[in-house]
Design an enzyme around this catalytic site. Structure first.
Site, PDB file in Angstrom:
ATOM      1  N   ARG A 101      10.877  20.873  24.417  1.00 29.32           N
ATOM      2  CA  ARG A 101       9.734  21.255  24.571  1.00 29.32           C
ATOM      3  C   ARG A 101       8.496  20.289  24.615  1.00 29.32           C
ATOM      4  NH1 ARG A 101       7.303  24.806  21.637  1.00 29.32           N
ATOM      5  NH2 ARG A 101       6.584  26.036  23.215  1.00 29.32           N
ATOM      6  N   TYR A 157       6.645  20.823  28.048  1.00 30.06           N
ATOM      7  CA  TYR A 157       5.429  21.792  27.997  1.00 30.06           C
ATOM      8  C   TYR A 157       4.125  21.021  27.189  1.00 30.06           C
ATOM      9  CZ  TYR A 157       8.250  25.690  28.651  1.00 30.06           C
ATOM     10  OH  TYR A 157       9.342  26.832  29.128  1.00 30.06           O
ATOM     11  N   GLY A 200       4.361  37.735  24.198  1.00 24.81           N
ATOM     12  CA  GLY A 200       3.086  37.112  24.171  1.00 24.81           C
ATOM     13  C   GLY A 200       2.507  36.586  22.547  1.00 24.81           C
ATOM     14  N   CYS A 254      17.676   7.265  26.915  1.00 25.33           N
ATOM     15  CA  CYS A 254      16.992   6.539  27.872  1.00 25.33           C
ATOM     16  C   CYS A 254      16.220   7.153  29.084  1.00 25.33           C
ATOM     17  CB  CYS A 254      18.154   5.445  28.843  1.00 25.33           C
ATOM     18  SG  CYS A 254      19.094   4.721  27.489  1.00 25.33           S
ATOM     19  N   GLU A 255      15.186   7.293  28.339  1.00 25.71           N
ATOM     20  CA  GLU A 255      13.811   8.123  29.147  1.00 25.71           C
ATOM     21  C   GLU A 255      12.803   8.241  28.145  1.00 25.71           C
ATOM     22  OE1 GLU A 255      13.635  10.552  32.565  1.00 25.71           O
ATOM     23  OE2 GLU A 255      15.576  10.611  31.804  1.00 25.71           O
ATOM     24  N   GLU A 269       9.074  42.653  23.505  1.00 27.59           N
ATOM     25  CA  GLU A 269      10.205  41.854  23.925  1.00 27.59           C
ATOM     26  C   GLU A 269      10.228  40.450  23.296  1.00 27.59           C
ATOM     27  OE1 GLU A 269      10.073  41.543  28.061  1.00 27.59           O
ATOM     28  OE2 GLU A 269      11.127  43.481  28.494  1.00 27.59           O
ATOM     29  N   PRO A 270       9.769  40.314  22.001  1.00 34.35           N
ATOM     30  CA  PRO A 270       9.385  39.136  21.464  1.00 34.35           C
ATOM     31  C   PRO A 270      10.778  38.162  21.251  1.00 34.35           C
ATOM     32  CG  PRO A 270       9.758  40.882  19.709  1.00 34.35           C
ATOM     33  CD  PRO A 270       9.881  41.372  20.919  1.00 34.35           C
ATOM     34  N   GLY A 271      10.339  36.949  21.494  1.00 32.40           N
ATOM     35  CA  GLY A 271      11.534  35.980  21.546  1.00 32.40           C
ATOM     36  C   GLY A 271      10.988  35.051  20.409  1.00 32.40           C
ATOM     37  N   TYR A 296      13.838  28.384  21.849  1.00 33.80           N
ATOM     38  CA  TYR A 296      13.849  27.416  22.925  1.00 33.80           C
ATOM     39  C   TYR A 296      13.857  26.064  22.562  1.00 33.80           C
ATOM     40  CZ  TYR A 296      11.599  31.526  24.583  1.00 33.80           C
ATOM     41  OH  TYR A 296      11.092  32.937  25.148  1.00 33.80           O
TER      42      TYR A 296
HETATM   43  C1  LIG Z   1      10.793  34.699  27.887  1.00 35.51           C
HETATM   44  C2  LIG Z   1      10.477  36.293  27.870  1.00 35.51           C
HETATM   45  C3  LIG Z   1       9.965  37.051  26.564  1.00 35.51           C
HETATM   46  C4  LIG Z   1       9.961  36.061  25.412  1.00 35.51           C
HETATM   47  O1  LIG Z   1       8.718  35.497  25.221  1.00 35.51           O
HETATM   48  P1  LIG Z   1       8.374  34.871  23.799  1.00 35.51           P
HETATM   49  O2  LIG Z   1       7.075  34.114  24.174  1.00 35.51           O
HETATM   50  O3  LIG Z   1       9.508  33.829  23.360  1.00 35.51           O
HETATM   51  O4  LIG Z   1       8.137  35.947  22.956  1.00 35.51           O
HETATM   52  C5  LIG Z   1       9.873  38.238  26.683  1.00 35.51           C
HETATM   53  N1  LIG Z   1      10.180  38.948  28.113  1.00 35.51           N
HETATM   54  C6  LIG Z   1      10.619  38.136  28.982  1.00 35.51           C
HETATM   55  C7  LIG Z   1      10.622  39.246  30.257  1.00 35.51           C
HETATM   56  C8  LIG Z   1      10.676  36.938  29.081  1.00 35.51           C
HETATM   57  O5  LIG Z   1      11.032  36.318  30.326  1.00 35.51           O
END
Ligand SMILES: *Cc1c(COP(=O)(O)O)cnc(C)c1O
Length: 412
Positions: free
Chosen positions: A305, A309, A225, A335-336, A266-268, A363
């Site tokens: 994205r 989004y 988040g 082509c879109e 769980e940061p992405g 992403y």
């Molecule tokens: C996508 C996801 C994340 C990472 O979200 P970010 O917004 O990229 O930090 C963490 N946990 C779970 C289960 C997810 O599906």
């Protein structure tokens, strides 16, 4: 970060990177990944913190290995992500599997490799209990706390397909008891863009209230988040403030619970977004009655994205950092309707100039496709001024190989 030679990334100019590796090109600045990792780790230094990198954000194995070396585990959402992490030498105990609506067969395959599963629905909870009894697992709760962000990336609300609703907790308890299950973790992931510590702590309190009924807990996992700034005036998650407030609340909870648990995230996006740039070349400048289009050699097939989004990615002219600014709509070559950024102010561009699209580390490539039969770009990681190719550019042969002999087809 700009000088007369244009935009510099990790000590290399955009132009020199494109000359060496071609265009379009994904480039990641390794020092930014390190900075973000340490920022989060430092903010939560008072608790037993565990960071699991949500590898769906960017699953390049060089990035995965880098984050594992820094100390992160992995949050995986498919059996293929789990296998990718295992093949990188990341041990099963450093991986958490958080799938949604995958088959029970897939779950069994992963669990049998020694990976902990985060269970997301009652059906799987019941089947898991029947098959494995007290084998440890975690439960994903939907606390129905809604943060900010785009409607597609909120997962806490009532219509969400993610997690087991907090309102179903009695049934959860019944199943856990019936099969003598060992629940080692409670998890929530409320959505992708949470702005304030208050929302986070409100959701955390929901988990703390639940947690007292689970005596075997080892950790509480707050998902992600973390918001990073995409626009210049965007608000980002204040991780230092969140760290202070949540750590304090967490330690209070632990003393109530009677044992110090681990706090997981769980940061992405937070770890990799700002490290990444998509470099793309201006192919055509096209004046129409409504605007000036900057046509590029990239597009929605390489950065989805903006179209998926409505996401904003800052776009700069990477060759010219000074000069008259003009208003452009930057588009791709697909082509879109393929807008990367509408009504943007960029230093006046010429055909052949390189543009840099920022925040492309998360992403970006991970969502790229071969739509329009265009091979996917190469990826480069820069560490200590050295640019390393971490994925070669795809070729048409790569794409056609899966379809068998071009004359005969797969069956031939
Ligand atoms: C996508 C996801 C994340 C990472 O979200 P970010 O917004 O990229 O930090 C963490 N946990 C779970 C289960 C997810 O599906």
């Amino acid at each position: 970060m700009a000088d007369q030679q244009g935009l510099s990334i990790g000590g290399r100019t955009a132009r020199s990177l494109v000359e060496e590796f071609g265009s379009p090109l994904y480039v990641y600045d390794g020092s930014v990944i390190e900075r973000q990792y340490h920022r989060l780790a430092d903010a939560f230094s008072e608790v037993k913190l565990r960071l699991l990198y949500a590898m769906k954000a960017n699953s390049n194995i060089a990035i995965l290995k880098k984050l594992h070396q820094l100390g992160a585990g992995v949050d995986a959402v498919s059996r293929y992500e789990v296998d990718t992490a295992l093949r990188c030498g990341i041990p099963a105990e450093d991986i958490l599997f958080t799938p949604n609506c995958v088959s029970f067969e897939e779950i069994v395959g992963v669990v049998d490799k020694g990976v902990l599963i985060n269970i997301d629905n009652i059906s799987v909870l019941e089947q898991f209990g029947q098959l494995y009894g007290d084998k440890p697992c975690a439960i994903r709760i939907n606390p129905h706390i809604v943060g900010g962000g785009h409607a597609h990336i909120q997962t806490g609300h009532i219509d969400s397909k993610f997690g087991i609703s907090i309102h179903q907790i009695r049934h959860v308890m019944r199943i856990v008891k019936a099969y003598n299950m060992r629940i080692e973790g409670l998890h929530m992931h409320t959505g992708s863009d949470i702005l304030d510590a208050g929302t986070f702590i409100a959701a955390a309190d929901v988990l703390f209230d639940l947690a007292v009924d689970f005596p075997d807990l080892q950790f509480i996992d707050f998902g992600s988040g973390f918001k990073v700034p995409y626009r210049p005036d965007d608000i980002a998650t204040d991780v230092e403030q969140l760290g202070q407030k949540l750590s304090r609340r967490f330690l209070d909870f632990c003393s109530e619970y009677g044992r110090e648990l681990e706090l997981w995230f769980e940061p992405g996006k937070f770890l990799v977004s700002e490290s990444g740039y998509l470099l793309t070349s201006v192919t055509v400048i096209k004046q129409t009655p409504s605007c000036v289009f900057l046509g590029t050699d990239s597009g929605l097939h390489q950065l989805l994205r903006p179209m998926l989004y409505d996401a904003w990615h800052t776009i700069v002219n990477a060759e010219r950092t000074e000069g008259t600014e003009r208003i452009y709509t930057v588009v791709g070559c697909i082509c879109e309707t393929d807008t990367l950024g509408a009504d943007r102010r960029l230093v006046e561009a010429m055909e052949g100039d390189i543009l840099a699209i920022r925040n492309a580390g998360a992403y970006g490539f991970a969502m790229a496709s071969t739509y329009n039969s265009r091979p996917r770009p190469a990826e480069v990681l820069i560490e200590s001024g050295e640019a390393r190719l971490i994925r070669r550019r795809e070729t048409l042969d790569d794409i056609l190989a899966l379809q068998g002999d071009v004359q005969e087809g797969v069956a031939g």
